[in-house]
Design a protein around this motif. Structure first.
Motif, PDB file in Angstrom:
ATOM      1  N   LYS A  20     137.596  84.536  85.972  1.00  0.00           N
ATOM      2  CA  LYS A  20     136.807  85.047  84.871  1.00  0.00           C
ATOM      3  C   LYS A  20     135.379  84.472  84.892  1.00  0.00           C
ATOM      4  CE  LYS A  20     140.648  85.943  81.702  1.00  0.00           C
ATOM      5  NZ  LYS A  20     141.267  85.604  80.398  1.00  0.00           N
ATOM      6  N   LYS A  21     135.264  83.202  85.228  1.00  0.00           N
ATOM      7  CA  LYS A  21     133.935  82.606  85.327  1.00  0.00           C
ATOM      8  C   LYS A  21     133.110  83.254  86.430  1.00  0.00           C
ATOM      9  CE  LYS A  21     134.992  77.998  83.496  1.00  0.00           C
ATOM     10  NZ  LYS A  21     135.050  76.548  83.791  1.00  0.00           N
ATOM     11  N   GLU A  22     133.754  83.568  87.535  1.00  0.00           N
ATOM     12  CA  GLU A  22     133.039  84.213  88.645  1.00  0.00           C
ATOM     13  C   GLU A  22     132.571  85.613  88.249  1.00  0.00           C
ATOM     14  OE1 GLU A  22     131.342  84.475  92.379  1.00  0.00           O
ATOM     15  OE2 GLU A  22     132.198  82.753  91.310  1.00  0.00           O
ATOM     16  N   ILE A  23     133.398  86.345  87.512  1.00  0.00           N
ATOM     17  CA  ILE A  23     133.000  87.681  87.051  1.00  0.00           C
ATOM     18  C   ILE A  23     131.817  87.585  86.091  1.00  0.00           C
ATOM     19  CG2 ILE A  23     133.760  89.665  85.700  1.00  0.00           C
ATOM     20  CD1 ILE A  23     136.580  89.187  86.832  1.00  0.00           C
ATOM     21  N   ALA A  24     131.869  86.624  85.170  1.00  0.00           N
ATOM     22  CA  ALA A  24     130.758  86.449  84.225  1.00  0.00           C
ATOM     23  C   ALA A  24     129.477  86.049  84.956  1.00  0.00           C
ATOM     24  CB  ALA A  24     131.132  85.407  83.175  1.00  0.00           C
ATOM     25  N   ARG A  25     129.627  85.223  85.976  1.00  0.00           N
ATOM     26  CA  ARG A  25     128.459  84.791  86.741  1.00  0.00           C
ATOM     27  C   ARG A  25     127.824  85.967  87.476  1.00  0.00           C
ATOM     28  NH1 ARG A  25     127.986  83.154  91.980  1.00  0.00           N
ATOM     29  NH2 ARG A  25     126.230  81.785  92.486  1.00  0.00           N
ATOM     30  N   ARG A  26     128.662  86.837  88.059  1.00  0.00           N
ATOM     31  CA  ARG A  26     128.122  87.998  88.764  1.00  0.00           C
ATOM     32  C   ARG A  26     127.426  88.951  87.799  1.00  0.00           C
ATOM     33  NH1 ARG A  26     133.093  89.539  92.944  1.00  0.00           N
ATOM     34  NH2 ARG A  26     132.889  87.668  94.274  1.00  0.00           N
ATOM     35  N   GLU A  27     127.964  89.103  86.613  1.00  0.00           N
ATOM     36  CA  GLU A  27     127.310  89.963  85.625  1.00  0.00           C
ATOM     37  C   GLU A  27     125.946  89.408  85.224  1.00  0.00           C
ATOM     38  OE1 GLU A  27     130.007  90.318  82.403  1.00  0.00           O
ATOM     39  OE2 GLU A  27     131.356  91.719  83.448  1.00  0.00           O
ATOM     40  N   GLU A  28     125.859  88.100  85.067  1.00  0.00           N
ATOM     41  CA  GLU A  28     124.571  87.495  84.735  1.00  0.00           C
ATOM     42  C   GLU A  28     123.566  87.683  85.868  1.00  0.00           C
ATOM     43  OE1 GLU A  28     125.218  83.456  83.767  1.00  0.00           O
ATOM     44  OE2 GLU A  28     126.238  83.853  81.858  1.00  0.00           O
ATOM     45  N   ILE A  29     124.034  87.561  87.107  1.00  0.00           N
ATOM     46  CA  ILE A  29     123.134  87.746  88.247  1.00  0.00           C
ATOM     47  C   ILE A  29     122.637  89.187  88.308  1.00  0.00           C
ATOM     48  CG2 ILE A  29     123.027  87.771  90.765  1.00  0.00           C
ATOM     49  CD1 ILE A  29     124.943  85.378  90.741  1.00  0.00           C
TER      50      ILE A  29
ATOM     51  N   GLN B 256     150.538  76.146  85.849  1.00  0.00           N
ATOM     52  CA  GLN B 256     149.255  75.505  85.595  1.00  0.00           C
ATOM     53  C   GLN B 256     148.209  75.946  86.608  1.00  0.00           C
ATOM     54  OE1 GLN B 256     149.993  71.331  85.523  1.00  0.00           O
ATOM     55  NE2 GLN B 256     150.793  71.313  83.421  1.00  0.00           N
ATOM     56  N   THR B 257     148.544  76.012  87.866  1.00  0.00           N
ATOM     57  CA  THR B 257     147.583  76.439  88.886  1.00  0.00           C
ATOM     58  C   THR B 257     147.199  77.906  88.692  1.00  0.00           C
ATOM     59  OG1 THR B 257     149.454  76.916  90.342  1.00  0.00           O
ATOM     60  CG2 THR B 257     148.387  74.769  90.580  1.00  0.00           C
ATOM     61  N   ALA B 258     148.111  78.737  88.266  1.00  0.00           N
ATOM     62  CA  ALA B 258     147.798  80.147  88.022  1.00  0.00           C
ATOM     63  C   ALA B 258     146.801  80.288  86.875  1.00  0.00           C
ATOM     64  CB  ALA B 258     149.073  80.914  87.714  1.00  0.00           C
ATOM     65  N   ALA B 259     146.940  79.489  85.816  1.00  0.00           N
ATOM     66  CA  ALA B 259     146.000  79.540  84.700  1.00  0.00           C
ATOM     67  C   ALA B 259     144.610  79.082  85.127  1.00  0.00           C
ATOM     68  CB  ALA B 259     146.519  78.680  83.554  1.00  0.00           C
ATOM     69  N   VAL B 260     144.591  78.039  85.949  1.00  0.00           N
ATOM     70  CA  VAL B 260     143.298  77.554  86.439  1.00  0.00           C
ATOM     71  C   VAL B 260     142.619  78.607  87.294  1.00  0.00           C
ATOM     72  CG1 VAL B 260     142.185  75.837  87.904  1.00  0.00           C
ATOM     73  CG2 VAL B 260     143.946  75.125  86.282  1.00  0.00           C
ATOM     74  N   GLN B 261     143.374  79.275  88.142  1.00  0.00           N
ATOM     75  CA  GLN B 261     142.803  80.314  88.991  1.00  0.00           C
ATOM     76  C   GLN B 261     142.293  81.492  88.163  1.00  0.00           C
ATOM     77  OE1 GLN B 261     145.814  81.335  91.833  1.00  0.00           O
ATOM     78  NE2 GLN B 261     145.642  79.401  92.978  1.00  0.00           N
ATOM     79  N   GLU B 262     143.020  81.863  87.126  1.00  0.00           N
ATOM     80  CA  GLU B 262     142.583  82.958  86.270  1.00  0.00           C
ATOM     81  C   GLU B 262     141.275  82.612  85.547  1.00  0.00           C
ATOM     82  OE1 GLU B 262     142.735  86.716  84.547  1.00  0.00           O
ATOM     83  OE2 GLU B 262     143.848  85.822  86.218  1.00  0.00           O
TER      84      GLU B 262
END
Length: 335
Positions: free
Chosen positions: A38-47, A28-34
């Protein structure tokens, strides 16, 4: 003692017996981290997408209010109401416009820089905004008083008149443009280092020693700039202009986006009929004399007919004369 034993046994009883769930928790913790990664990568792309392109800042558009003299600086030829109203400070009650009206604004000028120098335009834009803010918020005590030329006396200004005087930023903005483009201001990036690249040297005003300065980074020169004016006489509000600035006019260039507001036509415009002008055919050289002779002959004929008609007696005149004779005879018979 019994109470203590009972408490310990109660605590042991709370422990879960059977298969350990540590492996399930790990998954469960591994899925949350993944998902977080992915959210951090999407955020950097938007920036990264929000970063302005290299061409951003090549043009600085200056607009002014035709009634109150407000000035607004933007990088786009189309004014945005939210950005325009933010640049107008509060200098008195009912002196700040509550809404944006395009028919009250006109293009004052546009500052242009060479390609590849967008960072220079953004630096100049920032310094112009800072100078404008200083004029709005910090002013001398002379602003409290006005001068009457007829009486040659000073008089105290009211809050409204002082606020209107502070809002009129057209002349000060033009003076700030001349100062900032001349290299004034800390961190002004219009000073660029000299290089041996001929393509970059063409964009630098390095011909005159006045446009050079020595710094810790080496010798620097002013970047060339062009200014397009709606009215080229407005540049005289500045005392002097640096030699790296070239002046132009909108109506004599191919610059697109500037506008000079013209009032809209009425709802029911009056349509005036278009009269086509018919060009008279010019007679030939030989025909001119014949036409003149014919006109003279026609005039003489009409004059002769008029004289003959004047001599002839009309039948209407004759009975009138007979009536006059009878009246005179009756007058004679009376005693």
């Amino acid at each position: 003692m019994a109470l203590r034993v009972n408490s310990i046994t109660a605590q042991f009883a709370k422990l879960s017996l059977g298969i350990s769930r540590t492996s399930i928790r790990f998954n469960q913790t591994a899925a949350v981290q993944e998902a977080a990664r992915k959210k951090e990568i999407a955020r950097r792309e938007e920036i990264e997408k929000s970063y302005p392109p290299d061409s951003h800042g090549l043009n600085i558009w200056v607009f002014f209010h035709i009634l109150d003299g407000f000035t607004v600086l933007q990088h786009y030829p189309i004014m945005k109401a939210t950005q325009a109203l933010r640049q107008i400070s509060y200098n008195g009650r009912n002196l700040q416009p509550s809404k944006f009206r395009k028919d009250y604004w006109q293009t004052l000028a546009m500052i242009g820089f060479p390609e590849g120098y967008g960072h220079v335009g953004r630096s100049v834009y920032q310094l112009l905004r800072e100078c404008k803010k200083l004029h709005q918020l910090t002013w001398d005590d002379d602003m409290f008083y006005g001068y009457n030329e007829e009486k040659a006396k000073r008089y105290p200004r009211t809050k409204i008149s002082r606020g209107r005087r502070l809002n009129d930023m057209k002349t000060t903005t033009i003076a700030d443009m001349a100062a900032v483009l001349g290299g004034l201001g800390k961190g002004n990036k219009i000073w660029q280092p000299l290089t041996e690249d001929p393509a970059q040297l063409l964009n630098l005003a390095a011909e005159d020693e006045k446009n050079l300065k020595k710094d810790d980074d080496g010798v620097k020169a002013l970047v060339k700039a062009n200014i397009w004016w709606l009215d080229d006489l407005d540049r005289n509000y500045a005392e002097s202009w640096p030699p790296n600035v070239t002046h132009h006019r909108f109506d004599r260039s191919d610059v697109k986006g500037w506008f000079n507001y013209q009032p809209a036509p009425s709802e029911n415009p009056v349509v005036q009929p278009v009269v086509e002008k018919v060009e008279e055919e010019k007679p030939a050289e030989g025909e001119e004399g014949a036409q003149e002779g014919a006109q003279e002959g026609a005039q003489e004929g009409t004059q002769a007919k008029a004289q003959e008609e004047g001599t002839e007696k009309t039948p209407e005149e004759e009975p009138n004369k007979e009536e006059k004779k009878t009246k005179t005879d009756k007058d004679k018979k009376l005693p």
